[in-house]
Design a protein around this motif. Structure first.
Motif, PDB file in Angstrom:
ATOM      1  N   LYS A  47       0.815  -1.212   0.000  1.00 45.49           N
ATOM      2  CA  LYS A  47       0.000   0.000   0.000  1.00 45.49           C
ATOM      3  C   LYS A  47       0.852   1.267   0.000  1.00 45.49           C
ATOM      4  CE  LYS A  47      -2.376  -0.773   3.674  1.00 45.49           C
ATOM      5  NZ  LYS A  47      -3.341  -0.450   4.746  1.00 45.49           N
ATOM      6  N   ASN A  48       2.087   1.150   0.422  1.00 44.45           N
ATOM      7  CA  ASN A  48       2.985   2.299   0.430  1.00 44.45           C
ATOM      8  C   ASN A  48       3.871   2.359  -0.804  1.00 44.45           C
ATOM      9  OD1 ASN A  48       2.198   3.276   3.038  1.00 44.45           O
ATOM     10  ND2 ASN A  48       3.278   1.530   3.918  1.00 44.45           N
ATOM     11  N   GLY A  49       3.698   1.383  -1.703  1.00 52.82           N
ATOM     12  CA  GLY A  49       4.509   1.360  -2.915  1.00 52.82           C
ATOM     13  C   GLY A  49       5.786   0.573  -2.770  1.00 52.82           C
ATOM     14  N   ASP A  93     -10.508   5.791  -6.471  1.00 49.91           N
ATOM     15  CA  ASP A  93      -9.412   6.640  -6.958  1.00 49.91           C
ATOM     16  C   ASP A  93      -8.055   6.084  -6.522  1.00 49.91           C
ATOM     17  OD1 ASP A  93      -7.946   8.662  -8.034  1.00 49.91           O
ATOM     18  OD2 ASP A  93      -8.608  10.220  -6.631  1.00 49.91           O
ATOM     19  N   ASN A  94      -7.614   5.043  -7.230  1.00 52.89           N
ATOM     20  CA  ASN A  94      -6.336   4.411  -6.891  1.00 52.89           C
ATOM     21  C   ASN A  94      -5.241   4.729  -7.897  1.00 52.89           C
ATOM     22  OD1 ASN A  94      -7.429   3.318  -4.629  1.00 52.89           O
ATOM     23  ND2 ASN A  94      -7.109   1.180  -5.178  1.00 52.89           N
ATOM     24  N   ARG A  95      -5.510   5.665  -8.824  1.00 52.76           N
ATOM     25  CA  ARG A  95      -4.503   6.053  -9.820  1.00 52.76           C
ATOM     26  C   ARG A  95      -4.409   7.564  -9.873  1.00 52.76           C
ATOM     27  NH1 ARG A  95      -1.026   2.296 -12.564  1.00 52.76           N
ATOM     28  NH2 ARG A  95      -1.772   0.352 -11.694  1.00 52.76           N
ATOM     29  N   ASN A  96      -3.175   8.092  -9.985  1.00 50.95           N
ATOM     30  CA  ASN A  96      -3.005   9.536 -10.052  1.00 50.95           C
ATOM     31  C   ASN A  96      -3.044  10.025 -11.495  1.00 50.95           C
ATOM     32  OD1 ASN A  96      -0.457   8.993 -11.161  1.00 50.95           O
ATOM     33  ND2 ASN A  96       0.565   9.150  -9.180  1.00 50.95           N
ATOM     34  N   LYS A  98      -0.806  10.730 -13.467  1.00 48.48           N
ATOM     35  CA  LYS A  98       0.219  10.121 -14.316  1.00 48.48           C
ATOM     36  C   LYS A  98      -0.039   8.636 -14.550  1.00 48.48           C
ATOM     37  CE  LYS A  98       3.859  13.365 -12.949  1.00 48.48           C
ATOM     38  NZ  LYS A  98       5.213  13.512 -12.343  1.00 48.48           N
ATOM     39  N   ASN A  99      -1.214   8.177 -14.119  1.00 48.80           N
ATOM     40  CA  ASN A  99      -1.632   6.785 -14.279  1.00 48.80           C
ATOM     41  C   ASN A  99      -0.720   5.793 -13.565  1.00 48.80           C
ATOM     42  OD1 ASN A  99      -4.076   6.863 -15.929  1.00 48.80           O
ATOM     43  ND2 ASN A  99      -2.755   7.816 -17.449  1.00 48.80           N
ATOM     44  N   SER A 100      -0.131   6.232 -12.472  1.00 49.38           N
ATOM     45  CA  SER A 100       0.605   5.318 -11.597  1.00 49.38           C
ATOM     46  C   SER A 100      -0.163   5.228 -10.276  1.00 49.38           C
ATOM     47  CB  SER A 100       2.040   5.823 -11.378  1.00 49.38           C
ATOM     48  OG  SER A 100       2.032   7.143 -10.886  1.00 49.38           O
ATOM     49  N   PRO A 101       0.095   4.196  -9.464  1.00 50.31           N
ATOM     50  CA  PRO A 101      -0.700   3.995  -8.247  1.00 50.31           C
ATOM     51  C   PRO A 101      -0.674   5.210  -7.324  1.00 50.31           C
ATOM     52  CG  PRO A 101       0.611   2.051  -8.728  1.00 50.31           C
ATOM     53  CD  PRO A 101       1.078   3.113  -9.683  1.00 50.31           C
ATOM     54  N   HIS A 116      -7.093  -2.408  -3.803  1.00 53.18           N
ATOM     55  CA  HIS A 116      -5.677  -2.628  -4.126  1.00 53.18           C
ATOM     56  C   HIS A 116      -5.298  -4.088  -3.902  1.00 53.18           C
ATOM     57  CE1 HIS A 116      -1.345  -1.780  -4.326  1.00 53.18           C
ATOM     58  NE2 HIS A 116      -1.208  -2.443  -3.183  1.00 53.18           N
ATOM     59  N   TYR A 117      -5.703  -4.648  -2.761  1.00 53.79           N
ATOM     60  CA  TYR A 117      -5.443  -6.066  -2.491  1.00 53.79           C
ATOM     61  C   TYR A 117      -6.128  -6.950  -3.536  1.00 53.79           C
ATOM     62  CZ  TYR A 117      -4.248  -4.377   2.239  1.00 53.79           C
ATOM     63  OH  TYR A 117      -3.696  -3.714   3.309  1.00 53.79           O
TER      64      TYR A 117
END
Length: 680
Positions: A47-49, A93-96, A98-101, A116-117
């Protein structure tokens, strides 16, 4: 002001108490559910990348009356406003931008974390339907716990974005006696065509961002790989990782040991898996051999299998490909996946300067336009004589299946029709072996229209017959779509002449360098018009292939099997403004933006070609012109609306009025100046 404390432990105690009361076999954060799900959660970005280590607060694996399993993933939070964060379209809303997580939302909000899971499960396991639940709450002034729940269905069908199932005050829908009714409610969820298209567009933008990341990583970090090596490595990795349910298990990263033992190198393991995969896919044996032979040179080379610090380059690249792309081909996007892959890979190399410069693949929105202009429906037989990555055939197949779903109401009949479309109603030819590999992969991913994708020269080696199945029968083509290599004779019109000469009826839509219609293919065009009618000539945007080619292109639309008459009306359309703004920034997440009703413009073009000027709405008669060509000319296909230079009475009146206004203004000005002088 005192900081509000999280009551997450209270929420966990509340919900876990429900699950215990429902007599459900739930597992807490550190407990194992099963090896496949545990591994998926561990592999996926946290979840933190960070690298892995996803741990839902609670998880279950439930089974319905049809014996289908559903992973259930639950995430707890302990604040009033931390249930869910939605984007402007109402999606999780799980994408910013820039289309990254968007790891902040994933980490801060309960439903976002659970979704996300769920995507980890879609990415790394055979489960295709997941239930994601978020629960949060707070204590009111009376110290009473107030909770809220979000329940989402995350699946291949909604591209992993998720759909809200309903509003709930507890989790009793998970009880054994209630679960089948809950699953029935899920089965009744539906998305409109517009919603599906919006989700698909969102995922496609993510694909582009992921491809940029992957390609940049391999290009910068992995040395000694040729352009072909990279194409073959991606193709091989995806085929090995796909698997076939109940038949061939997907190859996992952990299956590659970087062993130097003969027969057990990483390359040999991947080749064995691909052989099993292709065999169970029932591909023709000659095609299986061709694919394996093409891949072996790369996969079995010593350098790529050599272990350095205990890991081979092949294992490292396989892991990157699966991690970055796995979710997209596993959720079943109906898109030209390998076309995007191809364009991205080659955009980083010297490919655009070499002799194969004209191998430029068609953007998906243009492919869809060609398919509609060729009037493809469920009963069409579609072929492409320079198929590239099979993007045009993918677009055609999608259109045929959509039409079949709209018109066939029997599930059994629909299933048979879709199988027929994939096995018998598509045919593609590609002479370049590395690109042919992408076409095969593309149609396998589409599940599976690869049967009649042939590695042949359509001008010299093709006799019009099926390549697989009905090999003694002629393919009864009724629709022809093409983006030819422009270096071929007549800028590629030679392909058009060959294909149309082998058809008896139907329609054709091709995109080609526009000089083909103004002299470069004069004799070929004359020959084409002896048996076919030019219906429309559409001038496309000059920057359509920005970054890959800068040639001016036109789309030509034909009715097959009818000689062109000199009085036949031809629709000439200037589509220079198609509503899209394009850029060519290598590391940009989105180089294509709809800035002026692009989708509406593409729909209007289709209607104008089919029905004429009555469909003018966004466009005007400055861009749409109905004219004629000389069928004996062959160089007059690129016309535009004539500009009338003769002055009209209204123009004369306006000129006189403007002059008189100027005279009066000057007279007043001079009078004012004279009066001013006289007062001094």
């Amino acid at each position: 002001m005192a900081k509000i404390k999280s009551i997450e432990p209270n929420i966990a105690d509340l919900v876990n108490g429900w699950l215990k009361n429902y007599k459900l076999d739930y597992k807490l954060e550190q407990e194992s559910l099963n090896a496949e799900i545990d591994k998926a959660l561990d592999e996926y970005k946290s979840k933190n990348g960070g690298s892995g280590g996803n741990r839902p607060d609670a998880k279950l694996l439930l089974q319905d009356k049809n014996l289908n399993y559903y992973p259930v993933l639950i995430e707890y939070k302990g604040y009033k406003d931390k249930l869910i964060k939605l984007d402007e379209n109402g999606n999780v809303d799980n994408r910013n931008s820039k289309n990254s997580p968007n790891y902040k939302n994933i980490n801060d909000y309960a439903v976002n974390g659970a979704v996300h899971y769920a995507n980890a499960i879609l990415h790394y396991t055979s489960y295709t339907q997941v239930i994601a639940i978020g629960v949060t709450g707070y204590k009111n002034d009376k110290e009473e716990i107030k909770h809220t729940i979000g329940v989402y269905y995350v699946s291949k069908e909604n591209f992993g974005i998720g759909q809200e199932i309903g509003k709930y005050t507890d989790l009793s829908f998970l009880r054994k006696e209630n679960f089948d009714d809950f699953i029935k409610k899920i089965s009744e969820l539906s998305l409109t065509t517009e919603e599906l298209e919006a989700l698909k567009d969102k995922r496609e933008k993510e694909i582009n961002a992921s491809l940029v990341k992957l390609n940049n990583d391999i290009y910068a970090s992995e040395k000694g790989l040729s352009e072909n090596d990279r194409v073959y490595l991606v193709s091989a990795s995806i085929m090995a990782n796909l698997g076939i349910p109940g038949e061939v298990s997907p190859l996992e990263k952990s299956d590659l040991k970087s062993s130097q033992e003969e027969g057990n190198t990483d390359g040999e393991i991947i080749i064995r898996k691909i052989k099993s995969f292709l065999k169970k896919k029932n591909l023709p044996y000659t095609k299986q051999k061709l694919i394996v032979r093409s891949l072996e040179n790369t996969l079995l080379s010593d350098n790529i299998n050599k272990a350095v610090n205990g890991e081979s380059q092949l294992k490292r690249i396989f892991a990157k490909i699966i991690d970055d792309l796995g979710i997209y081909y596993k959720i079943g996007l109906t898109t030209d996946f390998t076309g995007k892959l191809f364009n991205e890979m080659y955009s980083w190399l010297g490919f655009t300067q070499d002799k194969l410069n004209d191998v430029v693949l068609t953007p998906s929105y243009v492919a869809n336009l060609l398919v509609k202009l060729a009037r493809v429906d469920k009963d069409s037989y579609v072929w492409d004589f320079a198929t590239g990555s099979a993007g045009l055939l993918v677009a055609a197949m999608n259109e045929m299946i959509i039409d079949a779903k709209e018109k066939i109401k029997s599930p059994a009949e629909l299933e048979q029709k879709i199988l027929q479309i994939k096995a018998e109603q598509l045919l593609g030819l590609e002479v370049l072996s590395n690109i042919y590999m992408l076409a095969i992969l593309n149609m396998i991913l589409m599940g599976d229209g690869s049967s009649n994708i042939l590695n042949k020269d359509s001008l010299t080696d093709f006799d019009g017959k099926y390549g697989f199945g009905k090999t003694e029968e002629t393919f009864p083509a009724t629709a022809f779509i093409l983006n030819p290599p422009y270096s071929a004779q007549g800028n590629g019109m030679v392909f058009v002449e060959k294909a149309l000469s082998m058809m008896n009826k139907g329609y054709a839509a091709i995109i080609i360098q526009n000089s083909a219609g103004s002299g470069k293919a004069k004799e070929i065009n004359q020959k084409i018009l002896e048996k076919n009618t030019l219906l429309a000539s559409i001038k496309m945007p000059i920057d359509l292939f920005v970054g890959k080619s800068s040639v001016q292109t036109n789309i030509y639309v034909f009715r097959v099997g009818e000689r062109h008459q000199k009085d036949e009306i031809v629709k000439f359309i200037d589509f220079s403004n198609d509503g899209y703004t394009r850029s060519n920034r290598k590391k940009a997440s989105n180089n294509l933006r709809d800035t002026d009703r692009a989708k509406e413009r593409y729909e209007e073009i289709t209607n104008l070609v089919r029905f004429g000027k009555s469909k003018l709405n966004i466009f005007t008669e400055k861009e749409y012109y109905e004219g004629h060509i000389d069928p004996n000319n062959g160089a007059d296909w690129n016309q535009s609306a004539p500009i009338d230079t003769r002055p009209k009475l209204e123009d004369f009146k306006k000129t006189v009025a403007d002059y008189l206004a100027w005279e009066v203004a000057n007279l007043i000005k001079n009078t004012d100046q004279e009066e001013a002088k006289s007062k001094k």
